[in-house]
Design a protein around this motif. Structure first.
Motif, PDB file in Angstrom:
ATOM      1  N   LEU A  91       0.824  -1.212   0.000  1.00 44.00           N
ATOM      2  CA  LEU A  91       0.000   0.000   0.000  1.00 44.00           C
ATOM      3  C   LEU A  91       0.855   1.259   0.000  1.00 44.00           C
ATOM      4  CD1 LEU A  91      -2.845  -1.050   2.452  1.00 44.00           C
ATOM      5  CD2 LEU A  91      -2.992  -0.774  -0.021  1.00 44.00           C
ATOM      6  N   ARG A  92       1.972   1.222   0.717  1.00 45.80           N
ATOM      7  CA  ARG A  92       2.876   2.378   0.704  1.00 45.80           C
ATOM      8  C   ARG A  92       3.468   2.581  -0.691  1.00 45.80           C
ATOM      9  NH1 ARG A  92       4.627   4.624   5.545  1.00 45.80           N
ATOM     10  NH2 ARG A  92       3.823   3.576   7.381  1.00 45.80           N
ATOM     11  N   ALA A  93       3.815   1.491  -1.378  1.00 42.75           N
ATOM     12  CA  ALA A  93       4.338   1.616  -2.743  1.00 42.75           C
ATOM     13  C   ALA A  93       3.272   2.185  -3.673  1.00 42.75           C
ATOM     14  CB  ALA A  93       4.813   0.257  -3.234  1.00 42.75           C
ATOM     15  N   SER A  97       3.354   5.668  -5.894  1.00 36.52           N
ATOM     16  CA  SER A  97       3.122   5.806  -7.333  1.00 36.52           C
ATOM     17  C   SER A  97       1.975   6.775  -7.610  1.00 36.52           C
ATOM     18  CB  SER A  97       2.841   4.446  -7.972  1.00 36.52           C
ATOM     19  OG  SER A  97       1.616   3.924  -7.529  1.00 36.52           O
ATOM     20  N   LEU A  98       0.947   6.776  -6.759  1.00 36.15           N
ATOM     21  CA  LEU A  98      -0.158   7.724  -6.933  1.00 36.15           C
ATOM     22  C   LEU A  98       0.311   9.159  -6.722  1.00 36.15           C
ATOM     23  CD1 LEU A  98      -3.124   5.865  -5.208  1.00 36.15           C
ATOM     24  CD2 LEU A  98      -2.820   6.316  -7.644  1.00 36.15           C
ATOM     25  N   LYS A  99       1.216   9.364  -5.773  1.00 39.32           N
ATOM     26  CA  LYS A  99       1.763  10.709  -5.565  1.00 39.32           C
ATOM     27  C   LYS A  99       2.544  11.159  -6.795  1.00 39.32           C
ATOM     28  CE  LYS A  99       2.191  10.915  -0.548  1.00 39.32           C
ATOM     29  NZ  LYS A  99       3.143  10.982   0.573  1.00 39.32           N
ATOM     30  N   ASP A 100       3.307  10.240  -7.391  1.00 44.05           N
ATOM     31  CA  ASP A 100       4.060  10.581  -8.605  1.00 44.05           C
ATOM     32  C   ASP A 100       3.110  10.954  -9.742  1.00 44.05           C
ATOM     33  OD1 ASP A 100       6.399  10.102  -7.281  1.00 44.05           O
ATOM     34  OD2 ASP A 100       6.687   8.080  -8.118  1.00 44.05           O
ATOM     35  N   ARG A 101       2.066  10.144  -9.920  1.00 43.85           N
ATOM     36  CA  ARG A 101       1.102  10.426 -10.993  1.00 43.85           C
ATOM     37  C   ARG A 101       0.399  11.752 -10.757  1.00 43.85           C
ATOM     38  NH1 ARG A 101      -2.569   5.275 -11.771  1.00 43.85           N
ATOM     39  NH2 ARG A 101      -3.455   6.631 -13.359  1.00 43.85           N
TER      40      ARG A 101
END
Length: 123
Positions: free
Chosen positions: A72-74, A78-82
């Motif tokens: 979930l942290r990963a 990735s959602l923060k990057d997007r």
């Protein structure tokens, strides 16, 4: 011995009672600290378990939850990057839709807009 004779020892009686009570509290705290330090389960007032012992099922559950937490942290990373990419695109200087709309309005081409591939379309 009379009551008056006991009054002379009242300070010693109160002091002794206080010392016994404080000693009991300190002993209880020390006992609990030793139980925690050596991994023994803690018990409440009526014998109920406050900290269950670590069984193999509990250890498996902890392992699965740790793995799920890492996944979930990963995913959040990735959602923060997007989201950062989307914010960059939206706030980019060349991405101002209002300028384009104003330019099309002030073009004076009677509502006909030319598309990139050479076709024309009525706006």
């Amino acid at each position: 011995m009379e009551f008056v004779d006991l009054l002379s020892y009242l300070g010693w009686i109160i002091g002794g009672a206080f010392a016994l009570g404080a000693g009991g509290i300190v002993a209880s705290i020390h006992n609990t600290r030793l139980k925690v330090k050596h991994g023994y389960p803690l018990e409440g007032m009526w014998g109920q378990s406050l900290k269950p012992g670590m069984t193999s099922d509990a250890q498996q559950r902890v392992t699965l939850l740790t793995q799920e937490n890492a996944e979930l942290r990963a995913e959040i990373g990735s959602l923060k990057d997007r989201l950062g990419n989307v914010e960059r695109i939206v706030t980019e200087e060349g991405y101002h839709l209002t300028r384009e709309i104003d330019r099309l309005r002030s073009d004076g081409s009677n509502g006909v807009v030319s598309l990139d591939d050479g076709r024309k379309e009525r706006a």
